[in-house]
Design a protein around this motif. Structure first.
Motif, PDB file in Angstrom:
ATOM      1  N   GLY A 139       0.814  -1.210   0.000  1.00  0.00           N
ATOM      2  CA  GLY A 139       0.000   0.000   0.000  1.00  0.00           C
ATOM      3  C   GLY A 139       0.843   1.253   0.000  1.00  0.00           C
ATOM      4  O   GLY A 139       0.543   2.224  -0.710  1.00  0.00           O
ATOM      5  N   TRP A 140       1.915   1.245   0.802  1.00  0.00           N
ATOM      6  CA  TRP A 140       2.774   2.431   0.895  1.00  0.00           C
ATOM      7  C   TRP A 140       3.490   2.728  -0.417  1.00  0.00           C
ATOM      8  O   TRP A 140       3.717   3.888  -0.759  1.00  0.00           O
ATOM      9  N   THR A 141       3.891   1.662  -1.145  1.00  0.00           N
ATOM     10  CA  THR A 141       4.730   1.836  -2.337  1.00  0.00           C
ATOM     11  C   THR A 141       3.965   1.727  -3.647  1.00  0.00           C
ATOM     12  O   THR A 141       4.488   2.122  -4.691  1.00  0.00           O
ATOM     13  N   GLY A 142       2.746   1.171  -3.622  1.00  0.00           N
ATOM     14  CA  GLY A 142       2.010   0.925  -4.854  1.00  0.00           C
ATOM     15  C   GLY A 142       2.523  -0.268  -5.628  1.00  0.00           C
ATOM     16  O   GLY A 142       2.164  -0.476  -6.797  1.00  0.00           O
ATOM     17  N   VAL A 143       3.355  -1.108  -5.006  1.00  0.00           N
ATOM     18  CA  VAL A 143       3.944  -2.281  -5.650  1.00  0.00           C
ATOM     19  C   VAL A 143       3.347  -3.537  -5.024  1.00  0.00           C
ATOM     20  O   VAL A 143       3.346  -3.681  -3.790  1.00  0.00           O
ATOM     21  N   ASP A 144       2.855  -4.455  -5.834  1.00  0.00           N
ATOM     22  CA  ASP A 144       2.235  -5.680  -5.338  1.00  0.00           C
ATOM     23  C   ASP A 144       3.312  -6.696  -4.974  1.00  0.00           C
ATOM     24  O   ASP A 144       3.832  -7.408  -5.836  1.00  0.00           O
ATOM     25  N   PHE A 145       3.644  -6.778  -3.691  1.00  0.00           N
ATOM     26  CA  PHE A 145       4.702  -7.685  -3.247  1.00  0.00           C
ATOM     27  C   PHE A 145       4.267  -9.148  -3.256  1.00  0.00           C
ATOM     28  O   PHE A 145       5.098 -10.028  -3.066  1.00  0.00           O
ATOM     29  N   SER A 146       2.988  -9.425  -3.495  1.00  0.00           N
ATOM     30  CA  SER A 146       2.558 -10.824  -3.605  1.00  0.00           C
ATOM     31  C   SER A 146       3.112 -11.473  -4.870  1.00  0.00           C
ATOM     32  O   SER A 146       3.150 -12.698  -4.981  1.00  0.00           O
ATOM     33  N   THR A 147       3.549 -10.653  -5.835  1.00  0.00           N
ATOM     34  CA  THR A 147       4.077 -11.190  -7.092  1.00  0.00           C
ATOM     35  C   THR A 147       5.582 -11.436  -7.023  1.00  0.00           C
ATOM     36  O   THR A 147       6.178 -11.899  -7.988  1.00  0.00           O
ATOM     37  N   TYR A 148       6.204 -11.133  -5.891  1.00  0.00           N
ATOM     38  CA  TYR A 148       7.645 -11.293  -5.736  1.00  0.00           C
ATOM     39  C   TYR A 148       7.955 -12.588  -5.003  1.00  0.00           C
ATOM     40  O   TYR A 148       7.225 -13.006  -4.106  1.00  0.00           O
ATOM     41  N   ASP A 149       9.068 -13.204  -5.353  1.00  0.00           N
ATOM     42  CA  ASP A 149       9.614 -14.291  -4.546  1.00  0.00           C
ATOM     43  C   ASP A 149      10.203 -13.692  -3.271  1.00  0.00           C
ATOM     44  O   ASP A 149      10.756 -12.592  -3.285  1.00  0.00           O
ATOM     45  N   LEU A 150      10.091 -14.402  -2.152  1.00  0.00           N
ATOM     46  CA  LEU A 150      10.541 -13.853  -0.870  1.00  0.00           C
ATOM     47  C   LEU A 150      12.021 -13.500  -0.863  1.00  0.00           C
ATOM     48  O   LEU A 150      12.442 -12.590  -0.133  1.00  0.00           O
ATOM     49  N   ASP A 151      12.823 -14.215  -1.640  1.00  0.00           N
ATOM     50  CA  ASP A 151      14.256 -13.937  -1.665  1.00  0.00           C
ATOM     51  C   ASP A 151      14.665 -13.044  -2.833  1.00  0.00           C
ATOM     52  O   ASP A 151      15.854 -12.866  -3.102  1.00  0.00           O
ATOM     53  N   GLN A 152      13.682 -12.445  -3.491  1.00  0.00           N
ATOM     54  CA  GLN A 152      13.955 -11.541  -4.601  1.00  0.00           C
ATOM     55  C   GLN A 152      14.375 -10.171  -4.079  1.00  0.00           C
ATOM     56  O   GLN A 152      13.831  -9.668  -3.094  1.00  0.00           O
ATOM     57  N   GLU A 153      15.342  -9.554  -4.729  1.00  0.00           N
ATOM     58  CA  GLU A 153      15.792  -8.221  -4.357  1.00  0.00           C
ATOM     59  C   GLU A 153      14.730  -7.186  -4.753  1.00  0.00           C
ATOM     60  O   GLU A 153      14.117  -7.284  -5.821  1.00  0.00           O
ATOM     61  N   VAL A 154      14.520  -6.217  -3.882  1.00  0.00           N
ATOM     62  CA  VAL A 154      13.563  -5.149  -4.176  1.00  0.00           C
ATOM     63  C   VAL A 154      14.270  -4.072  -4.983  1.00  0.00           C
ATOM     64  O   VAL A 154      15.306  -3.540  -4.567  1.00  0.00           O
ATOM     65  N   ARG A 155      13.708  -3.737  -6.132  1.00  0.00           N
ATOM     66  CA  ARG A 155      14.268  -2.689  -6.981  1.00  0.00           C
ATOM     67  C   ARG A 155      13.322  -1.493  -7.025  1.00  0.00           C
ATOM     68  O   ARG A 155      12.118  -1.627  -6.834  1.00  0.00           O
ATOM     69  N   HIS A 156      13.873  -0.327  -7.312  1.00  0.00           N
ATOM     70  CA  HIS A 156      13.093   0.904  -7.234  1.00  0.00           C
ATOM     71  C   HIS A 156      12.036   0.975  -8.330  1.00  0.00           C
ATOM     72  O   HIS A 156      12.291   0.640  -9.486  1.00  0.00           O
ATOM     73  N   VAL A 157      10.849   1.402  -7.929  1.00  0.00           N
ATOM     74  CA  VAL A 157       9.749   1.680  -8.858  1.00  0.00           C
ATOM     75  C   VAL A 157       9.196   3.046  -8.480  1.00  0.00           C
ATOM     76  O   VAL A 157       8.992   3.335  -7.297  1.00  0.00           O
ATOM     77  N   GLN A 158       8.944   3.894  -9.469  1.00  0.00           N
ATOM     78  CA  GLN A 158       8.351   5.198  -9.184  1.00  0.00           C
ATOM     79  C   GLN A 158       6.947   5.249  -9.749  1.00  0.00           C
ATOM     80  O   GLN A 158       6.712   4.897 -10.902  1.00  0.00           O
TER      81      GLN A 158
END
Length: 461
Positions: free
Chosen positions: A314-333
């Motif tokens: 919610g804070w970032t507007g990025v759906d983290f359910s689509t990420y693997d838990l060990d995936q690195e978070v990259r910047h999205v604007q």
């Protein structure tokens, strides 16, 4: 001169707030958020600890970015359900004498004319203890709830906010002269009409032709808080804010944000030292290091990882359910909040976050640091944090409430007081006077609000 440490409690009219899952802890009482006894007890606890204020967060809309659905937010009580924060304040003010109240209200969906009256009413009822955390929102779900397809673009929201502030300043500062309300029983005149002025505003976003409905309150304009640290948010803060709230996981992230706002404030002709900076921190105390560590370990067993990622989505507007838990978070604007994404991507280039690490960190106290230990050890850590960041205070989040705030009031505050780093008694006066000094109940130049006061009142200052 050693800087005094200021404390706000950081809470929200919801369950768990920044620590998803911790409502299941047997000592947590936030599930009673919808009953006044919870809030009046919390207010008394904070006043016992001489907290400067209770900073009430709020959000319109539901956290439905994670999985494209509100289900995870509802399952985990991830700031849903969330009740209106302003209605809590009169009850808490009635059982306290000094505690300030910084309340969040989203100007994107709140017409300035009725809002100005609502805040003046609270300033009257609290005898000048009210502050407003100015926010523009970050959830598309809020925009849809207000009849829009999506929220206004990020920087455009601040352009609207600048005009909104002009309108409410005119109402609070310019509509009534100080002596307009005569209360003259002998002549049967309550208000002198010649001292009440019609406010006319014709702007890009707002039109107004009205008098303010409230007589002047103790502070007129409430103490102004602001919590955005994006480049546009910093510009807004430097112009309008008296207190700035920022969150970040380390001093390395917080320090440059503090410096940036102070630099901008000077460019607006304001004294940078008179903008108070508050950073978020969660404090977990024990009488011994072992007791504190055990308490923290126990808290961590109640974290909801899904709830934490629902918050972050919610804070970032990025759906983290689509990420693997060990995936690195990259910047999205995007047009959601910018600060939360910066915290885990660009703010500290030496730190790389995986999704799993984000969930573990956010699970207690959101994105701020967690300090664990005895009162002596925690006081050392806080003093070091102040030296490294140049902040003026802390917005103290909690793992469980009211227990963590009881611990701070009973254990940490005496230690900070003994060190001469914490006030031994409240100052007298309004919230603004408590924060900035006697005789400063109202905003003065060069703050932009002061220019809207009637000419006679400005000349007398």
């Amino acid at each position: 001169m050693t800087k005094e440490i200021r404390l706000n409690a950081f809470a929200m009219n919801c369950v768990a707030h920044q620590s998803p899952g911790l409502w299941t802890h047997p000592r947590d009482r936030t599930a009673d958020y919808n009953r006044l006894p919870y809030w009046t007890h919390l207010a008394r606890t904070l006043e016992r600890g001489r907290f400067d204020g209770l900073f009430l967060a709020d959000v319109l809309g539901v956290y439905d970015v994670f999985g494209g659905s509100p289900d995870a937010a509802l399952r985990n009580a991830t700031q849903t359900p969330a009740n209106e924060p302003l209605l809590l304040i009169p009850a808490m003010a009635a059982v306290t004498e000094n505690l300030g109240f910084g309340v969040t209200s989203n100007l994107s969906y709140e017409p300035p004319y009725p809002f100005a009256r609502r805040m003046s009413t609270l300033d009257h009822l609290t005898e000048g203890r009210i502050g407003w955390n100015v926010v523009t929102g970050y959830l598309d779900s809020a925009a849809r709830g207000a009849g829009k397809d999506k929220q206004t673009a990020h920087d455009d929201r601040y352009d609207v906010a600048d005009e909104y502030m002009e309108v409410v300043y005119k109402l609070w500062e310019g509509s009534w002269e100080d002596d307009a309300a005569l209360r003259d029983r002998a002549r049967s005149i309550f208000v002198d009409p010649s001292k009440v002025h019609r406010i006319q505003h014709e702007g890009k976003n707002y039109r107004l032709d009205a008098i303010h409905l409230s007589e002047p309150s103790p502070q007129r304009t409430p103490v102004l808080y602001q919590a955005g640290t994006s480049p546009r948010g910093r510009q807004f803060a430097a112009r309008h804010a008296e207190c700035v709230f920022m969150s970040g996981p380390s001093a390395k992230v917080i320090a440059p944000r503090v410096a940036a706002i102070r630099t901008l404030a000077a460019e607006f002709g304001r004294n940078p030292a008179e903008i108070l900076m508050f950073s978020m921190m969660t404090i977990i105390l024990g009488r011994t290091e072992a007791e504190a560590a055990a308490k923290y370990a126990e808290y961590r067993r109640h974290i909801s990882a899904e709830g934490a990622l629902t918050l972050m989505s919610g804070w970032t507007g990025v759906d983290f359910s689509t990420y693997d838990l060990d995936q690195e978070v990259r910047h999205v604007q995007n047009d959601a909040g910018r600060t939360a994404m910066d915290n885990i991507t660009r703010a500290d280039p030496d730190r790389v976050w995986t999704v799993r690490e984000v969930a573990e960190h956010v699970g207690i106290g959101g994105i701020g640091p967690v300090v664990v230990g005895t009162p002596d050890k925690v006081a050392d850590d806080i003093e070091a944090w102040f030296e490294q960041t140049d902040v003026d205070g802390l917005n103290v989040a909690f793992a469980i409430s009211p227990g963590d705030f009881e611990d701070i009031s009973d254990m940490l505050v005496p230690e900070l007081t003994k060190r001469g780093r914490y006030k031994s008694a409240y100052r007298t006066g309004t919230l603004r006077e408590k924060l900035f000094g006697q005789g400063r109940a109202r905003l003065a130049a060069p703050h932009p609000a002061a220019q809207y006061r009637p000419q006679a009142a400005r000349a007398a200052e």
